[in-house]
Design a protein around this motif. Structure first.
Motif, PDB file in Angstrom:
ATOM      1  N   ALA A   9       0.822  -1.205   0.000  1.00  0.00           N
ATOM      2  CA  ALA A   9       0.000   0.000   0.000  1.00  0.00           C
ATOM      3  C   ALA A   9       0.860   1.260   0.000  1.00  0.00           C
ATOM      4  O   ALA A   9       2.029   1.254   0.388  1.00  0.00           O
ATOM      5  N   TRP A  10       0.239   2.359  -0.383  1.00  0.00           N
ATOM      6  CA  TRP A  10       0.899   3.657  -0.517  1.00  0.00           C
ATOM      7  C   TRP A  10       0.619   4.547   0.689  1.00  0.00           C
ATOM      8  O   TRP A  10       1.479   5.264   1.147  1.00  0.00           O
ATOM      9  N   TYR A  11      -0.619   4.511   1.210  1.00  0.00           N
ATOM     10  CA  TYR A  11      -0.989   5.305   2.390  1.00  0.00           C
ATOM     11  C   TYR A  11      -1.719   4.413   3.397  1.00  0.00           C
ATOM     12  O   TYR A  11      -2.189   3.322   3.064  1.00  0.00           O
ATOM     13  N   ASP A  12      -1.814   4.871   4.630  1.00  0.00           N
ATOM     14  CA  ASP A  12      -2.314   4.008   5.706  1.00  0.00           C
ATOM     15  C   ASP A  12      -3.811   3.747   5.626  1.00  0.00           C
ATOM     16  O   ASP A  12      -4.277   2.638   5.830  1.00  0.00           O
ATOM     17  N   GLN A  13      -4.594   4.783   5.360  1.00  0.00           N
ATOM     18  CA  GLN A  13      -6.039   4.667   5.184  1.00  0.00           C
ATOM     19  C   GLN A  13      -6.531   5.953   4.527  1.00  0.00           C
ATOM     20  O   GLN A  13      -5.806   6.936   4.436  1.00  0.00           O
ATOM     21  N   SER A  14      -7.757   5.931   4.041  1.00  0.00           N
ATOM     22  CA  SER A  14      -8.225   7.022   3.183  1.00  0.00           C
ATOM     23  C   SER A  14      -8.644   8.275   3.939  1.00  0.00           C
ATOM     24  O   SER A  14      -8.621   9.374   3.387  1.00  0.00           O
ATOM     25  N   GLY A  15      -9.034   8.129   5.214  1.00  0.00           N
ATOM     26  CA  GLY A  15      -9.606   9.256   5.937  1.00  0.00           C
ATOM     27  C   GLY A  15      -8.682  10.450   6.065  1.00  0.00           C
ATOM     28  O   GLY A  15      -9.100  11.593   5.865  1.00  0.00           O
ATOM     29  N   ASN A  63      -5.707   0.105   4.696  1.00  0.00           N
ATOM     30  CA  ASN A  63      -6.879  -0.182   5.527  1.00  0.00           C
ATOM     31  C   ASN A  63      -6.504  -0.305   7.000  1.00  0.00           C
ATOM     32  O   ASN A  63      -6.971  -1.184   7.719  1.00  0.00           O
ATOM     33  N   GLU A  64      -5.637   0.599   7.453  1.00  0.00           N
ATOM     34  CA  GLU A  64      -5.269   0.637   8.868  1.00  0.00           C
ATOM     35  C   GLU A  64      -6.362   1.331   9.677  1.00  0.00           C
ATOM     36  O   GLU A  64      -7.112   2.162   9.162  1.00  0.00           O
ATOM     37  N   ASP A  89     -12.328   1.573   2.321  1.00  0.00           N
ATOM     38  CA  ASP A  89     -11.030   0.954   2.617  1.00  0.00           C
ATOM     39  C   ASP A  89     -11.162  -0.561   2.758  1.00  0.00           C
ATOM     40  O   ASP A  89     -10.274  -1.315   2.358  1.00  0.00           O
ATOM     41  N   ALA A  90     -12.271  -0.992   3.344  1.00  0.00           N
ATOM     42  CA  ALA A  90     -12.481  -2.424   3.590  1.00  0.00           C
ATOM     43  C   ALA A  90     -12.968  -3.166   2.352  1.00  0.00           C
ATOM     44  O   ALA A  90     -13.158  -4.389   2.400  1.00  0.00           O
ATOM     45  N   GLY A  91     -13.173  -2.442   1.255  1.00  0.00           N
ATOM     46  CA  GLY A  91     -13.625  -3.080   0.027  1.00  0.00           C
ATOM     47  C   GLY A  91     -15.096  -3.438   0.032  1.00  0.00           C
ATOM     48  O   GLY A  91     -15.542  -4.260  -0.785  1.00  0.00           O
ATOM     49  N   PHE A 105       2.834   0.597   4.679  1.00  0.00           N
ATOM     50  CA  PHE A 105       2.578   1.698   3.745  1.00  0.00           C
ATOM     51  C   PHE A 105       3.821   2.578   3.693  1.00  0.00           C
ATOM     52  O   PHE A 105       4.662   2.541   4.597  1.00  0.00           O
ATOM     53  N   ALA A 106       3.920   3.387   2.643  1.00  0.00           N
ATOM     54  CA  ALA A 106       5.166   4.125   2.390  1.00  0.00           C
ATOM     55  C   ALA A 106       5.059   5.628   2.579  1.00  0.00           C
ATOM     56  O   ALA A 106       6.083   6.303   2.725  1.00  0.00           O
TER      57      ALA A 106
END
Length: 437
Positions: free
Chosen positions: A201-207, A254-255, A413-415, A271-272
């Protein structure tokens, strides 16, 4: 829709204690002393970095005994404050207010002391002007002294970048994202490249990404006149769908917000990249330490941010009308937010000051931060603060962020839904939780 009043002018600040009248003991007329001891309660949230400052203040002010209360998160602090305000008791002598729920505070601003009565006008030039204006209500009453602000830079893991064939040097990373012309398009394009090369993943979560995107808009969840600004807002929906496309492509880890597996996700390559207002640097450090990580974990901080200048968060110190020691409480709030103390607070909490003098000092010193590959985080944040303009926050801004879009993005995030479905869910929640009528 309901038209909410706009906080008219403003406050924030801290300054020379001598400008404030001597405080009170048992009644608010007597000065505190060893023979006339006085207890002041202070409620903050998250990472404020005040512990050493409390001790310093007590030593310099015999008779003052500070009773600190720190709440884990701003959202929980908001609930605590408004519950106690409604009850008419239990509110501390000094309380921290978060920018995200400042609009709700302004609807009950008469329950807070007007700090103009204790010298605010004399010290208002300490702060950047927009910060001072944020803390003033529609009647010109200054209800809070500004602590920090939240200019945003980009946190990234240099080790993970190198493993993906990307540069890890922070200047090169800034250029990779586009420097002064960095865009969210580039951010997501690089994320797709990273995902293709590593599978991660690129980021931890979308929020948090969404919050950053909204904060960059001229008007966010509310217009500058106080009207809700979501339904029919095509520009906002376009941004949402851009984020949704990235998340649907697997760029979100999806953290769980504010948890990250008690810090594990910051040490195991989950994530990075991470969107970083100044105060979030302290949060990351706490997470790294809780997971057994440290300076060798690979995290760094670059002077760049997708979409340009952005401010997320920042706080104020206020004195409620229920305080029995208003003058001494105002004196303490002013001292804690003075430039000298804001520099010390920044060192303890990794946040960024709202006073001009403190900002200039951090920029000039450019002190390396060991936890972020010796990045001069203070100097970088000073650079990121250029061009920041405060966005008007309405009374339900934090509700919309956490319970409306936050809930919808958790499903994304959870699909469990797609972008269109998540947007529609957010609109439905908006009407259920905020609009109502």
């Amino acid at each position: 829709m309901k038209n909410f009043r706009h906080p008219a002018a403003a406050i924030a600040g801290a300054a020379v204690v001598a400008l404030l009248a001597v405080g009170c003991g048992g009644g608010d007329n007597e000065a505190a002393s060893e023979d006339n001891p006085l207890e002041l309660s202070v409620t903050t949230f998250g990472t404020f970095g005040y512990d050493d400052l409390y001790a310093e203040y007590e030593e310099a002010n015999p008779g003052i005994d500070i009773k600190p209360n720190n709440i884990d998160r701003g959202a929980n602090a908001q609930t605590d404050l408004f519950t106690k305000l409604a009850a008419g008791s239990g509110v501390s002598d000094v309380v921290a207010l978060e920018e995200g729920w400042l609009g709700a505070v302004m609807d009950v601003s008469d329950q807070f002391v007007d700090l103009n009565d204790y010298g605010a006008e004399d010290i208002k030039d300490n702060w950047v002007d927009w910060k001072f204006k944020q803390g003033t209500d529609s009647e010109g009453r200054v209800i809070g002294y500004g602590t920090d602000i939240g200019p945003q830079g980009l946190c990234y893991n240099g080790k993970l970048f190198e493993a993906a064939g990307m540069p890890s040097d922070r200047e090169a990373v800034a250029e990779l994202f586009g420097g002064d012309d960095a865009t969210w398009d580039t951010y997501f394009e690089l994320g797709n490249q990273y995902k293709e090369k590593t599978g991660n993943a690129w980021y931890d979560q979308s929020g948090f990404v969404w919050n950053s995107m909204v904060n960059q808009m001229d008007e966010g969840y509310y217009t500058a006149d106080g009207d809700l600004n979501i339904e029919g807002n095509t520009a906002m929906k376009d941004r949402f769908m851009q984020l949704a496309a990235g998340t649907e492509a697997g760029l979100s880890a999806n953290e769980t917000k504010w948890d990250w597996g008690t810090g594990r996700a910051f040490t195991d390559g989950s994530f990075a990249t991470f969107v970083c207002p100044g105060w979030m640097l302290g949060t990351i450090q706490e997470q790294l330490e809780s997971a057994g990580g440290g300076a060798d974990s690979g995290w760094d901080f670059a002077d760049v941010f997708p979409g340009g200048a952005s401010n997320w968060g920042g706080a104020f110190l206020a004195v409620p009308e229920t305080s029995e020691h208003k003058e001494e409480a105002a004196k303490l709030a002013a001292w804690l937010t003075a430039p000298e103390q804001q520099v010390k607070q920044s060192a303890a909490a990794n946040n960024f000051p709202s006073t001009i003098e403190a900002q200039e000092q951090l920029a000039e010193e450019a002190t390396p931060n060991p936890m972020f590959n010796n990045a001069p985080t203070g100097a970088i944040l000073a650079s990121r603060a250029e061009g920041v303009v405060a966005q008007f926050k309405g009374p339900d801004d934090s509700v919309i962020q956490e319970k409306v879009f936050g809930a919808a993005l958790t499903q994304l995030d959870a699909g469990k839904t797609d972008g269109e479905g998540a947007w529609n869910e957010a609109v439905q929640l908006l009407n259920e939780l905020v609009v109502k009528d």
